[in-house]
Write a protein that holds these residues in place. Structure first.
Motif, short mmCIF file in Angstrom:
data_model
loop_
_atom_site.label_atom_id
_atom_site.label_comp_id
_atom_site.label_asym_id
_atom_site.label_seq_id
_atom_site.Cartn_x
_atom_site.Cartn_y
_atom_site.Cartn_z
N LEU A 376 -7.27 4.74 -20.33
CA LEU A 376 -6.41 3.97 -19.45
C LEU A 376 -5.12 4.70 -19.12
O LEU A 376 -4.65 4.69 -17.97
CB LEU A 376 -6.07 2.62 -20.11
N LEU A 377 -4.56 5.37 -20.12
CA LEU A 377 -3.31 6.10 -19.90
C LEU A 377 -3.54 7.33 -19.02
O LEU A 377 -2.71 7.68 -18.17
CB LEU A 377 -2.70 6.51 -21.24
N ALA A 378 -4.66 8.02 -19.23
CA ALA A 378 -4.96 9.23 -18.46
C ALA A 378 -5.30 8.91 -17.01
O ALA A 378 -5.06 9.72 -16.12
CB ALA A 378 -6.12 9.99 -19.09
N LYS A 379 -5.85 7.72 -16.77
CA LYS A 379 -6.28 7.34 -15.42
C LYS A 379 -5.15 7.48 -14.40
O LYS A 379 -5.36 7.90 -13.26
CB LYS A 379 -6.80 5.90 -15.42
N TYR A 380 -3.94 7.15 -14.83
CA TYR A 380 -2.80 7.20 -13.91
C TYR A 380 -1.85 8.36 -14.23
O TYR A 380 -0.65 8.23 -14.16
CB TYR A 380 -2.05 5.86 -13.94
N SER A 381 -2.43 9.48 -14.63
CA SER A 381 -1.71 10.76 -14.71
C SER A 381 -0.85 10.94 -15.96
O SER A 381 0.12 11.69 -15.92
CB SER A 381 -0.83 10.97 -13.46
N GLY A 382 -1.17 10.31 -17.03
CA GLY A 382 -0.42 10.53 -18.26
C GLY A 382 -1.00 11.63 -19.11
O GLY A 382 -2.21 11.80 -19.19
N VAL A 420 -12.40 14.53 -20.48
CA VAL A 420 -13.12 15.17 -19.38
C VAL A 420 -13.56 14.13 -18.34
O VAL A 420 -13.48 14.36 -17.13
CB VAL A 420 -14.35 15.93 -19.91
N ALA A 421 -14.00 12.98 -18.83
CA ALA A 421 -14.55 11.96 -17.93
C ALA A 421 -13.47 11.32 -17.07
O ALA A 421 -13.71 10.97 -15.91
CB ALA A 421 -15.29 10.90 -18.75
N VAL A 422 -12.28 11.12 -17.63
CA VAL A 422 -11.20 10.45 -16.91
C VAL A 422 -10.24 11.51 -16.40
O VAL A 422 -9.39 12.00 -17.14
CB VAL A 422 -10.47 9.43 -17.81
N ASN A 423 -10.35 11.87 -15.13
CA ASN A 423 -9.63 13.04 -14.63
C ASN A 423 -8.47 12.67 -13.72
O ASN A 423 -8.21 13.31 -12.70
CB ASN A 423 -10.58 13.99 -13.90
N GLN A 424 -7.75 11.59 -14.05
CA GLN A 424 -6.54 11.23 -13.33
C GLN A 424 -6.78 11.07 -11.83
O GLN A 424 -6.05 11.62 -11.01
CB GLN A 424 -5.43 12.25 -13.61
N GLY A 425 -7.82 10.31 -11.51
CA GLY A 425 -8.12 10.02 -10.12
C GLY A 425 -8.46 11.23 -9.30
O GLY A 425 -8.31 11.24 -8.08
N GLY A 426 -8.97 12.29 -9.94
CA GLY A 426 -9.32 13.50 -9.23
C GLY A 426 -8.14 14.40 -8.92
O GLY A 426 -8.30 15.44 -8.30
N GLY A 430 -7.96 15.18 -17.00
CA GLY A 430 -7.42 14.46 -18.13
C GLY A 430 -7.09 15.43 -19.25
O GLY A 430 -7.83 16.35 -19.53
N ALA A 431 -5.96 15.21 -19.90
CA ALA A 431 -5.51 16.18 -20.90
C ALA A 431 -4.99 15.45 -22.13
O ALA A 431 -4.20 14.51 -22.02
CB ALA A 431 -4.43 17.08 -20.32
N VAL A 432 -5.44 15.90 -23.30
CA VAL A 432 -5.06 15.27 -24.56
C VAL A 432 -4.89 16.34 -25.62
O VAL A 432 -5.55 17.38 -25.59
CB VAL A 432 -6.11 14.22 -24.98
N ASP A 621 11.96 0.49 -16.06
CA ASP A 621 11.92 -0.90 -15.60
C ASP A 621 10.94 -1.13 -14.46
O ASP A 621 10.42 -2.25 -14.31
CB ASP A 621 13.33 -1.34 -15.17
N VAL A 622 10.67 -0.13 -13.65
CA VAL A 622 9.74 -0.33 -12.53
C VAL A 622 8.33 0.12 -12.89
O VAL A 622 7.40 -0.04 -12.10
CB VAL A 622 10.21 0.43 -11.27
N ASN A 623 8.16 0.64 -14.09
CA ASN A 623 6.90 1.28 -14.48
C ASN A 623 5.74 0.30 -14.57
O ASN A 623 5.90 -0.86 -14.97
CB ASN A 623 7.09 1.98 -15.82
N PHE A 624 4.57 0.79 -14.23
CA PHE A 624 3.31 0.05 -14.43
C PHE A 624 2.72 0.53 -15.75
O PHE A 624 2.41 1.71 -15.91
CB PHE A 624 2.35 0.34 -13.27
N TYR A 625 2.59 -0.39 -16.71
CA TYR A 625 2.10 -0.03 -18.04
C TYR A 625 0.63 -0.41 -18.17
O TYR A 625 0.25 -1.55 -17.89
CB TYR A 625 2.93 -0.72 -19.11
N THR A 626 -0.17 0.54 -18.61
CA THR A 626 -1.60 0.29 -18.71
C THR A 626 -2.01 -0.27 -20.06
O THR A 626 -3.14 -0.72 -20.22
CB THR A 626 -2.39 1.59 -18.45
N THR A 627 -1.11 -0.22 -21.05
CA THR A 627 -1.39 -0.81 -22.37
C THR A 627 -0.16 -1.55 -22.87
O THR A 627 0.97 -1.13 -22.61
CB THR A 627 -1.78 0.26 -23.41
#
Length: 939
Positions: A376-382, A420-426, A430-432, A621-627
């Protein structure tokens, strides 16, 4: 003189020569001898051919040319006639036969003119050409408009020849060419000359800008539109409100943006700043950042910066004024937000944070919850850092099944595959990064995760790994003592302890093991484990070396938890628990944009840092939090990470070699100013908005600033720390202010790699030394030739910049040491990363680290690594108080291509030409992933 006829085969060589008409023939070195001989005859007269000197020179030079063309040992290649002639010219210049070489160059130019008659305007006329639009309609090629666009692209660039670009462009066009191919031909024509003149990078960028304008204006206004740069003063204000509407209707932009005073904002746009991009920066922006609908961009560069600024100003009282203030900072390149912020600010999913750190629980539910959170965090470029130390090791008892654990490695394999599977929307892979403490029973298996041999089920080729090393281990290494490995289920408190408390508990567990009270443990010689850590780091690039105690003993938040790991790029050092995922929000100051003749402009830097810290605080304050775990931590502690980039550019501008005490002093003074102003800005925000909720009990609340926390580390190590504690600013006044007012943010500084945002700004990455003075950079936008513009300017001023120098730079892979023509002072100033003793990097990093409340992404370079050298380097990093290190970089077999861009990517339909390069050693170690197209790190 050489003829235009192709060269025939000799000695059975299968090297082929491509004629100018595209046909090919076999290679014959005898024709090279003839060409060289005629060159001498043209200068020295017919009698020269009979002298031994000329005959010997011809033989020698012919051999050099043939060696250059065939030295790769692969004869099944092709070269063009021009490339052979390039080598002849280069051989003559290197032999000191400058008059002969000049005559040869003049002859080639005359032959070129003879083959290509020019029209009165100086442009080669071609048959009438029609251009095919996207809707299938055709129209004549508008050469007059091309002239306008090219002239605009060259405006203010004294070394750019617009006629040359136009001629190259028309030479690439054909009847029925598509509109986008014409635009590409323009860009490629300018790009072909970047290696010989860096100003062509700006020309290529401006030509790409014409394509972006056509796309964006046409998409937003709903009809085909073209505009020159001169038109944009009026076009931008008309376009901007329609752009916002288009983005909202497409479901990409936050509808709240429409509530801004768009007319006021549009009037603040600076169209002329579109011209400040170098080609790599704008191409990267086009490929990866500008919003699009069905791959048609509708966002112009200045609209992009303003959109990002609006997104960060949503909660401000006078949000138009703040948006304009933020826009000014971004569009001037004085500061740049991190990639997730640039991707997502102002959109319907504003995940703006850069880094996330988690601790993994020792049970199946906890393990798979964290792997899910990674996705979930990687999906949006984390970028992710996982603390895996609590997970029990191999052989530990599983009470629920009465079985034995398979250890941490099988779960790391799953985490690897998830990345590998979750690549930040292309947009980015994804990096960990997985962290493990050095006392964990699985540490030796952990060291092998990146190896290319062994059981593939216990390998993680796509995951970064890092050692989380306690001081006690380093002390045992120094003393050549024993080290005991444990499974964390039997020594659970070690995970949360550091410093003296860790050492006491650890020794207690060793004694318990001696008494038979510990079921799973193993003793190793500390030095042997340390050697293996360094050996594997050299062989695979992983795991990195990071220091647990330095991170915790100097953490402002040690009253509220423990730093269990760093992040993907080793600059973030925040507390994590099972219930809190640490989050950091990053951005970087562009040092070189704050330089004057006298050094750093203190007032401008203060203004930049003050605004930048406000922007970073707004992200929370404006951030979208995935968890929920990440939202909880970010709201409680409000950490931000202000860093820097352009350090090497600043040294070039100040004429300070990286390998010098002056460079170390500049690292110290520049970071002191950033630190002072960042802390001051956060304290101002505390007065305006309130302190962060976990402030009480922090080091800040005790009047202990980052510079003061060095004493805590020094005391814990009994003085075994080498850190200069000198200061220049009034820290007593700032300390009193923090005690009086508090802090808005638990942490305010961290130096990230800036791998991509530095490209956007056109400056050197982060604190990195120059990798090469002429190289081909690869990222997800493609390959780009980059020449060091500072070096080129100096060589021009000294009359040393010519085609031979370009060829020499290629031949020596952008390293000056082997080029005798270059004066010694320039070789010292422009020394590249592998020419610099890495101890200078450690010293400069130590001076920065004393001012930073988090850490810095520090790559270390070694041209000739050895066990002894690695041991000394990493012990030095620990002793100099560094919190973390990043990649170990060693020489690679991949170097600058020994060819001209004109032959490789300077033409639409060019035949690839790769001139031979000298035999190179196999890579001695792993290259840094910053230059890997698959990894753009945190930024």
């Amino acid at each position: 003189m050489p003829t235009d006829q192709p060269i025939a085969a000799k000695h059975g060589s299968q090297l082929t020569v491509v004629r100018r008409d595209g046909s090919s023939t076999a290679f014959d070195q005898a024709k090279i001898s003839v060409a060289v001989t005629k060159a001498f005859l043209a200068v020295e007269g017919a009698e020269a051919g009979a002298t031994h000197r000329v005959r010997d020179l011809v033989t020698d030079l012919t051999g050099r040319v043939v060696d250059a063309l065939t030295s790769r040992g692969d004869s099944r290649r092709s070269v063009q006639v021009e490339d052979i002639q390039d080598q002849v010219e280069l051989a003559l210049m290197r032999a000191g036969e400058h008059q002969v070489a000049r005559a040869y160059v003049l002859y080639r130019e005359e032959r070129t003119k003879a083959r290509t008659p020019a029209d009165p305007a100086g442009i080669t006329e071609k048959p009438a050409i029609t251009v095919r639009a996207t809707d299938g309609s055709t129209a004549p090629l508008d050469v007059d408009r091309l002239r306008v666009i090219v002239a605009e692209a060259a405006k203010g660039l004294d070394s750019v020849d617009p006629e040359l670009i136009l001629d190259e462009t028309l030479g690439s066009c054909y009847d029925g060419i598509a509109q986008h191919e014409v635009e590409l031909a323009l860009v490629m024509a300018a790009r072909a000359y970047v290696e010989t003149e860096p100003q062509y990078s700006f020309a290529a960028s401006r030509l790409l800008l014409d394509q972006i304008r056509r796309e964006a204006l046409g998409r937003v206004h709903g009809e085909p539109r073209q505009a020159s740069q001169a038109d944009m003063t009026e076009a931008y204000p008309a376009y901007f409100p329609e752009y916002i509407r288009t983005g909202i209707e497409a479901g990409q932009l936050d509808p709240e943006l429409a509530a801004f005073d768009l007319t006021r904002l549009a009037a603040a746009i600076r169209p002329e700043r579109d011209l400040d991009f170098a080609f790599l920066g704008l191409q990267t922006l086009y490929d990866r950042y500008l919003l699009h609908i069905d791959k048609v961009r509708y966002e112009l560069p200045q609209a992009f910066f303003l959109r990002v600024a609006m997104g960060m100003a949503l909660r401000e009282d006078d949000r138009e004024a703040r948006a304009i203030q933020f826009y000014e900072l971004l569009s001037s390149f004085r500061f740049m937000s991190s990639t997730p912020t640039l991707f997502n600010s102002g959109t319907t999913r504003p995940q703006l944070s850069s880094c996330f750190l988690t601790t993994v629980e020792d049970d199946l539910a906890g393990i798979f919850t964290k792997i899910r959170n990674n996705a979930l965090l990687a999906k949006y470029s984390g970028g992710l850092g996982n603390d895996w130390t609590p997970v029990r090791g191999i052989g530990a008892k599983i009470r629920g099944t009465n079985g034995e654990s398979q250890g941490v490695v099988p779960f790391l394999k799953i985490a690897n595959d998830t990345a590998v599977a979750v690549n930040q929307g292309g947009k980015r892979k994804g990096a960990v990064c997985a962290y493990l403490e050095t006392w964990h029973i699985d540490i030796e298996e952990f060291l092998d995760l990146r190896k290319n041999t062994g059981d593939e089920r216990r390998r993680t080729h796509d995951m970064n790994t890092a050692n989380w090393v306690p001081d006690l281990f380093m002390q045992r290494v120094e003393a050549d003592g024993q080290w005991t490995l444990f499974s964390p289920d039997e020594v659970p408190d070690l995970h949360d302890l550091y410093g003296a408390a860790f050492a006491e508990a650890y020794r207690g567990y060793e004694e318990a093991a001696e008494r038979g009270e510990i079921r799973v443990f193993r003793r190793v010689r500390a030095v042997e484990l340390w050697r293996r850590m360094l050996t594997v780091l050299f062989e695979t690039g992983h795991p990195w070396i990071t220091f647990k105690d330095a991170c915790n003993l100097r953490s402002p938040q040690q009253h509220d938890g423990v730093v269990h790991s760093s992040n993907l790029c080793t600059e973030i050092t925040l507390n994590t628990t099972v219930d809190e995922t640490a989050v950091c929000n990053l951005g970087s100051v562009n040092l070189v944009a704050h330089l004057t003749e006298g050094g750093l402009d203190a007032e401008l830097l203060r203004d930049t840092v003050k605004t930048a810290v406000r922007m970073l605080d707004n992200v929370i304050d404006v951030n979208f939090y995935t968890t929920p775990e990440s939202e909880r931590a970010n709201q409680r502690h409000r950490p931000v990470g202000l860093g820097l980039m352009g350090f090497a550019d600043a040294l070039f501008t100040l004429r300070i070699p990286y390998s010098s005490d002056e460079a170390v002093a500049f690292a110290d003074s520049s970071m002191e100013q950033i630190s002072y102003h960042a802390i001051d800005a956060s304290s101002d925000l505390a007065a305006e908005r309130g302190r962060y909720s976990s402030y009480d009990g922090s080091l800040w609340s005790q009047g202990i600033l980052p510079i003061d926390s060095i004493a805590l580390l020094r005391n814990a190590r009994d003085g075994d720390v080498i850190v200069d504690e000198g200061k220049q600013l009034d820290w007593d006044a700032l300390r009193d202010k923090v005690l009086r007012t508090g802090m808005r943010n638990s942490n305010v500084m961290a130096i990230a790699p800036t791998a991509t945002i530095s490209n956007i700004c056109g400056v050197s990455q982060s604190i990195e030394p120059t990798y090469s003075n002429l190289f081909v950079k690869s990222n997800m936008s493609g390959e780009f030739t980059v020449a060091n513009p500072y070096l080129v300017a100096e060589l021009k001023a000294r009359g040393l910049w010519d085609q031979v120098m370009v060829s020499d730079l290629k031949y020596h892979d952008g390293i000056l040491a082997g080029i005798e023509r270059i004066p010694a002072d320039l070789r010292e100033l422009y020394a590249t990363a592998f020419e610099i003793d890495p101890q200078w990097l450690v010293k400069a990093a130590s001076r920065r680290q004393k001012w930073i409340d988090q850490a810095q992404s520090l790559n270390l370079y070694m041209s000739a690594p050895s066990g002894r050298a690695l041991d000394e380097l990493y012990r030095s990093a620990w002793r100099h108080g560094l919190k973390t290190t990043y990649y170990l970089r060693s020489q690679s077999a991949t170097h600058v291509e020994k060819s001209t861009l004109k032959g490789t990517d300077g033409r639409l339909n060019a035949v690839p030409v790769a001139l031979p390069e000298p035999a190179l050693p196999e890579p001695a170690g792993a290259m840094c992933a910053i230059d890997d197209p698959e990894c753009e790190a945190c930024q």
